[in-house]
Structures are given as structure tokens and as C-alpha cells.
Design a protein around this motif. Structure first.
Motif, PDB file in Angstrom:
ATOM      1  N   ILE A 165       0.832  -1.203   0.000  1.00 40.10           N
ATOM      2  CA  ILE A 165       0.000   0.000   0.000  1.00 40.10           C
ATOM      3  C   ILE A 165       0.873   1.261   0.000  1.00 40.10           C
ATOM      4  O   ILE A 165       0.633   2.201  -0.778  1.00 40.10           O
ATOM      5  N   LEU A 166       1.903   1.285   0.845  1.00 42.73           N
ATOM      6  CA  LEU A 166       2.787   2.459   0.917  1.00 42.73           C
ATOM      7  C   LEU A 166       3.543   2.651  -0.395  1.00 42.73           C
ATOM      8  O   LEU A 166       3.665   3.779  -0.898  1.00 42.73           O
ATOM      9  N   LEU A 169       1.056   3.896  -3.018  1.00 44.94           N
ATOM     10  CA  LEU A 169       0.719   5.310  -2.819  1.00 44.94           C
ATOM     11  C   LEU A 169       1.866   6.216  -3.259  1.00 44.94           C
ATOM     12  O   LEU A 169       1.638   7.311  -3.805  1.00 44.94           O
ATOM     13  N   ILE A 172       1.485   6.435  -6.922  1.00 47.68           N
ATOM     14  CA  ILE A 172       0.303   7.218  -7.296  1.00 47.68           C
ATOM     15  C   ILE A 172       0.538   8.719  -7.095  1.00 47.68           C
ATOM     16  O   ILE A 172       0.202   9.537  -7.946  1.00 47.68           O
ATOM     17  N   VAL A 173       1.151   9.080  -5.973  1.00 50.75           N
ATOM     18  CA  VAL A 173       1.292  10.496  -5.605  1.00 50.75           C
ATOM     19  C   VAL A 173       2.605  11.115  -6.098  1.00 50.75           C
ATOM     20  O   VAL A 173       2.619  12.239  -6.606  1.00 50.75           O
ATOM     21  N   ILE A 185      -5.019   8.564  -9.961  1.00 54.65           N
ATOM     22  CA  ILE A 185      -6.073   7.550  -9.772  1.00 54.65           C
ATOM     23  C   ILE A 185      -7.032   7.503 -10.967  1.00 54.65           C
ATOM     24  O   ILE A 185      -8.167   7.060 -10.863  1.00 54.65           O
ATOM     25  N   GLY A 250      -8.010  -0.870   0.997  1.00 55.48           N
ATOM     26  CA  GLY A 250      -6.805  -0.082   0.748  1.00 55.48           C
ATOM     27  C   GLY A 250      -5.915  -0.703  -0.310  1.00 55.48           C
ATOM     28  O   GLY A 250      -5.453  -0.021  -1.235  1.00 55.48           O
ATOM     29  N   VAL A 254      -5.218   0.750  -4.266  1.00 55.87           N
ATOM     30  CA  VAL A 254      -3.897   0.983  -4.844  1.00 55.87           C
ATOM     31  C   VAL A 254      -3.733   0.200  -6.145  1.00 55.87           C
ATOM     32  O   VAL A 254      -3.300   0.738  -7.162  1.00 55.87           O
ATOM     33  N   SER A 257      -5.796   1.591  -8.939  1.00 54.12           N
ATOM     34  CA  SER A 257      -5.287   2.889  -9.379  1.00 54.12           C
ATOM     35  C   SER A 257      -4.049   2.715 -10.261  1.00 54.12           C
ATOM     36  O   SER A 257      -3.850   3.464 -11.224  1.00 54.12           O
ATOM     37  N   THR A 274       3.881  -4.686  -8.685  1.00 56.74           N
ATOM     38  CA  THR A 274       4.159  -3.443  -7.955  1.00 56.74           C
ATOM     39  C   THR A 274       5.562  -3.448  -7.368  1.00 56.74           C
ATOM     40  O   THR A 274       6.319  -2.471  -7.507  1.00 56.74           O
TER      41      THR A 274
END
Length: 459
Positions: A165-166, A169, A172-173, A185, A250, A254, A257, A274
């Protein structure tokens, strides 16, 4: 009065039960991408997991209220007997025993498949047998040993999902692993919208989503061996919904996205993709290790559940009396050994029987999950009806929004059964499941268990 040879030991700490609750809610399916459910619902699968999680939370709160009031090893089977009658307790207990038997056979078989990634020339059955012996041995030591293994198995899954998840993210960010270009997203809406197959797609995915949650009710079985059930059971149950939100929703947020939903399941596990994108070359091996521990965790929990259920049935005189005997360490060894032996037969049958036959057998487990959850809700309603106003006021762990929440959850389970009837592959469960219950009823009367129950009730 129980003798020392018929008592379980309260060796499970709050730490054990908290992680067991989390581990039970996170299965192999999440790591392999939940691809089939995503194909039906697209990004709308996030809503399906939220709806299913809310229903499971209601069911668990109903179970928790009864477990804190009366913390016994048989849990929902004992409550069904006490509040719905001996036959209901008998059906629920044996049905749940078989449910986990079938589930464990599948998980042990999976262990053999996962190990062949590292040892391709080794026989699959040897690893399945080794897994059964190892997890059976753990369960035969003490309940604390079982809890410790389950704690670390769950921790491995938790760490992996949090890392994923981290990392996701960050992609994604901040665009990590994507040359610094934030992915965003947009994939949630770019391929046919958030609900590419409409509300129907979300509804059709519910049956798969719900069975991902099979096992969370195992928390109730720990009540008879929890060191402090009044505190540990409520803590574990209250955290179930939020853990589902964080870890299932969560992780899938991810994944959906990062990758187009209509491409998932065609290029391998999104967890592997990932981690590889971040430059971790050993990603496939890491995830294979994680799903291996997830399968071992399910097998470990299944042996625990089947052993405790046989122990409870023997205490109720609905199974042979020797299953009620425990070791000096408070472990129902006979019940565990017989369950392990039945698993061994199941593993052999899995290799010898045609695939279709095995699908039919697992459909009994599918039906058994719905039966168990429904029995928990109905037993809780009867439990509440028997309490005086004073007893209700004194309840230490109340179910919220009773009885409205109970009826909503029951209606939801009926909806899932209707969806099972819609699909030919799952429709068979609605034939075989009730037929299996009828067989149990016949055995109940043919073996004279009904007479023993009647004598016990009149005594």
C-alpha cells in the motif's frame, strides 16, 4: 463438572487473538489479485468489499455479544444448541467441521503448488503431507503454540500488504518507479467508469467477496481459550471492519489505481508487478513466500477449528465421548488427530478424484459459510429474547442497532444465496448443501443422538 482431562486452557493472549482476527480476514485470494471478482465489478469491487465487510461486522458483533456473555469453545454451535435447539447445534457443529475440512484440503494442496516454484522436480503430495504434519504438530502442543504461529503468520501478511500500500501510494502520488511522473487515480474511472458493468456487476461480485471473509467467525471459537475474553474478544471484533477497510479496500484501491482493471489477472499478481516496478527483483519469490504462509495459516486455523468443534460436539454428546478428553496441556488431541487423519484422506482424494467432484464437495463448504453466519444471527435474536430487561442492561458488549442490523444482515445473506442461484457454477451448492444437511439429520435420528439430547433436556 468437567474433569482436568476435559478442560481447555486459557492460553490465548490479546496479542494472539487480535492478530488471529486479522489473519482470518486476509486470505490467499487477496494476494492473487481477486481477479475474478474484479472482472465482474471493475473498480466497483471496492464498494462490494465495503458492503460485505459491513455485513460481516454485524454478524461478528452478534457473535461477540454472546461470546463475552458465555465464552465457550463451541461458540456458535453451542449457542445454536442453547437458543435454537439440539438439532440446530448438531447441524451447525458438523457442518462447520466439514466446511473447514474441505477448506484445509484446498490450502494444503496449494502449499504443494507454491513449493514447486522453488523445487519444481519435487512431488506435490510430499509438500502437502509435510504441511499437514507440521501444522497438526503445532496444534498438538499447546493452544499458546498455535496462537504464536498464527500471530507470526498474520504479521507476515500484514507487513506485506502495508509495504504494498505504501509503495503503491508513492507511485500514485510521487511517481516512484514511474520516472517521477505521478500515476494518479485515473485508472479508477478511465476504462468504462467506476462501475463499468453497472450495479449488476457489483451485485454479481458479492458472492465471491463474501467467501473471502470466511474464517473471521473463528474468533468466536477462541473464546473458550482466551486468557481475558471480556477484553480480547470485543477488541478483536471491533477492529475487524476497520482492518477490512485498510487491508482489503486499501490494497485494492492501490492496485486498481496503478493498473487498468480490465488487464488484471492477465499479467500475474499485481503485488508482484508493484514490487518489481520498484526494482525488487525477488518480488515473485517474496509474494510466493507470503501466499505460502497464508495457506499454512489457513491450514493451521482449520485444524484448530475442526478440533475445537469436535471437542464441543463430544461435550454435547453429539460426537464420540473420547473427543472431549484433553491432554495435560489442555489440547483436545483426539479431536485434532481425527481431523488431521480426515484431512489426509481428503488430500489423497483430491489427487485421485475428478476435478468436478471436488468442486461439488467444496460447494458444501460454500453453503456452510452462509448457514453458519445465518445461524449466528438467528441464535443472537433468540438469545436477546430470553434475557430480562435487567440482563439486557447489564450486557458488557452490545450489538449496535439491534434488531434492525440483524434483519439487514440476514437480508444480505439471502441476497447472496440468490446470486449463487444465478450462476451455474455456484448453483450446485444450493442442491448439495441442503442435501448434506438432510444427510446429517438422518444420521442424527439413526444414531440415536436425538434420544440422548432428549434425555439430557429432561434431566
Amino acid at each position: 463438572m468437567q474433569t482436568n482431562q476435559q478442560q481447555l486452557h486459557r492460553g490465548l493472549s490479546e496479542r494472539h487473538i487480535r492478530l488471529m482476527a486479522l489473519g482470518a480476514a486476509i486470505g490467499v485470494g487477496l494476494f492473487l489479485g481477486s481477479a475474478n471478482a474484479i472482472k465482474l465489478a471493475g473498480p466497483g469491487i471496492l464498494l462490494a468489499y465495503l458492503l460485505g465487510g459491513a455485513a460481516i461486522f454485524i454478524i461478528m458483533r452478534a457473535l461477540g455479544e454472546m461470546a463475552v456473555h458465555n465464552p465457550v469453545a463451541g461458540s456458535f454451535s453451542r449457542y445454536a444448541r442453547d437458543y435454537l435447539g439440539p438439532l440446530s447445534g448438531y447441524l451447525t457443529g458438523w457442518n462447520y467441521w466439514f466446511l473447514w475440512l474441505v477448506t484445509c484440503v484446498a490450502e494444503i494442496t496449494a502449499v504443494g503448488i507454491y513449493m514447486q516454484m522453488w523445487f519444481p522436480d519435487s512431488p506435490q503430495w510430499a509438500w502437502a503431507l509435510a504441511a499437514l504434519i507440521a501444522m497438526g504438530s503445532v496444534n498438538l502442543i499447546t493452544v499458546k503454540a498455535y496462537g504464536e504461529f498464527e500471530f507470526w503468520f498474520a504479521m507476515i501478511k500484514v507487513v506485506t500488504i502495508v509495504a504494498m500500500i505504501l509503495a503503491g501510494l508513492a507511485m500514485i502520488v510521487f511517481g516512484f518507479g514511474n520516472n517521477g511522473v505521478a500515476i494518479g487515480i485515473s485508472n479508477l474511472t478511465a476504462h468504462g467508469g467506476f462501475f463499468p458493468n453497472g450495479a449488476q456487476g457489483v451485485l454479481m461480485s458479492l458472492q465471491m467477496v463474501m467467501f473471502a471473509y470466511l474464517g473471521v467467525e473463528m474468533i468466536g471459537l477462541t473464546a473458550g481459550e482466551a486468557a481475558n475474553p471480556a477484553k480480547s474478544i470485543p477488541d478483536a471484533i471491533n477492529s475487524v471492519f476497520w482492518r477490512i477497510v485498510i487491508f482489503y479496500v486499501g490494497a485494492l484501491f492501490v492496485i486498481l489505481s496503478l493498473y487498468p482493471w480490465n488487464e488484471l489477472g492477465t499479467t500475474g499478481s499485481p503485488f508482484v508487478m508493484t514490487f518489481e516496478r520498484l526494482g525488487i527483483r525477488e518480488a515473485a519469490g517474496i509474494i510466493n513466500f507470503v501466499v505460502l504462509t497464508a495457506a499454512l495459516s489457513s491450514c493451521n486455523g482449520g485444524i484448530f477449528s475442526t478440533g475445537r468443534m469436535l471437542y464441543n460436539l463430544a461435550q454435547q454428546k453429539q460426537a464420540p465421548a473420547f473427543f472431549a478428553h484433553t491432554s495435560p496441556g489442555g489440547v483436545p488431541r483426539a479431536a485434532i488427530l481425527v481431523s488431521a487423519a480426515a484431512l489426509l484422506i481428503g488430500v489423497v482424494a483430491n489427487y485421485l478424484a475428478p476435478a468436478k467432484v471436488f468442486v461439488w464437495v467444496t460447494s458444501i463448504a460454500t453453503f456452510g459459510a452462509i448457514w453458519t453466519w445465518g445461524v449466528i444471527l438467528v441464535s443472537h435474536m433468540k438469545f436477546r429474547q430470553r434475557l430480562s430487561a435487567q440482563d439486557k442492561a447489564a450486557l458488557a458488549f452490545r450489538m449496535p442497532m439491534y434488531p434492525i442490523a440483524s434483519w439487514i444482515a440476514l437480508a444480505f445473506l439471502v441476497l447472496v444465496i440468490g446470486l449463487m442461484a444465478y450462476f451455474p457454477d455456484t448453483r450446485v451448492a444450493l442442491y448439495i448443501g441442503p442435501a448434506f444437511l438432510i444427510l446429517l439429520v438422518v444420521l442424527y435420528f439413526a444414531t440415536g443422538i436425538n434420544k440422548r439430547d432428549g434425555a439430557a433436556a429432561s434431566a
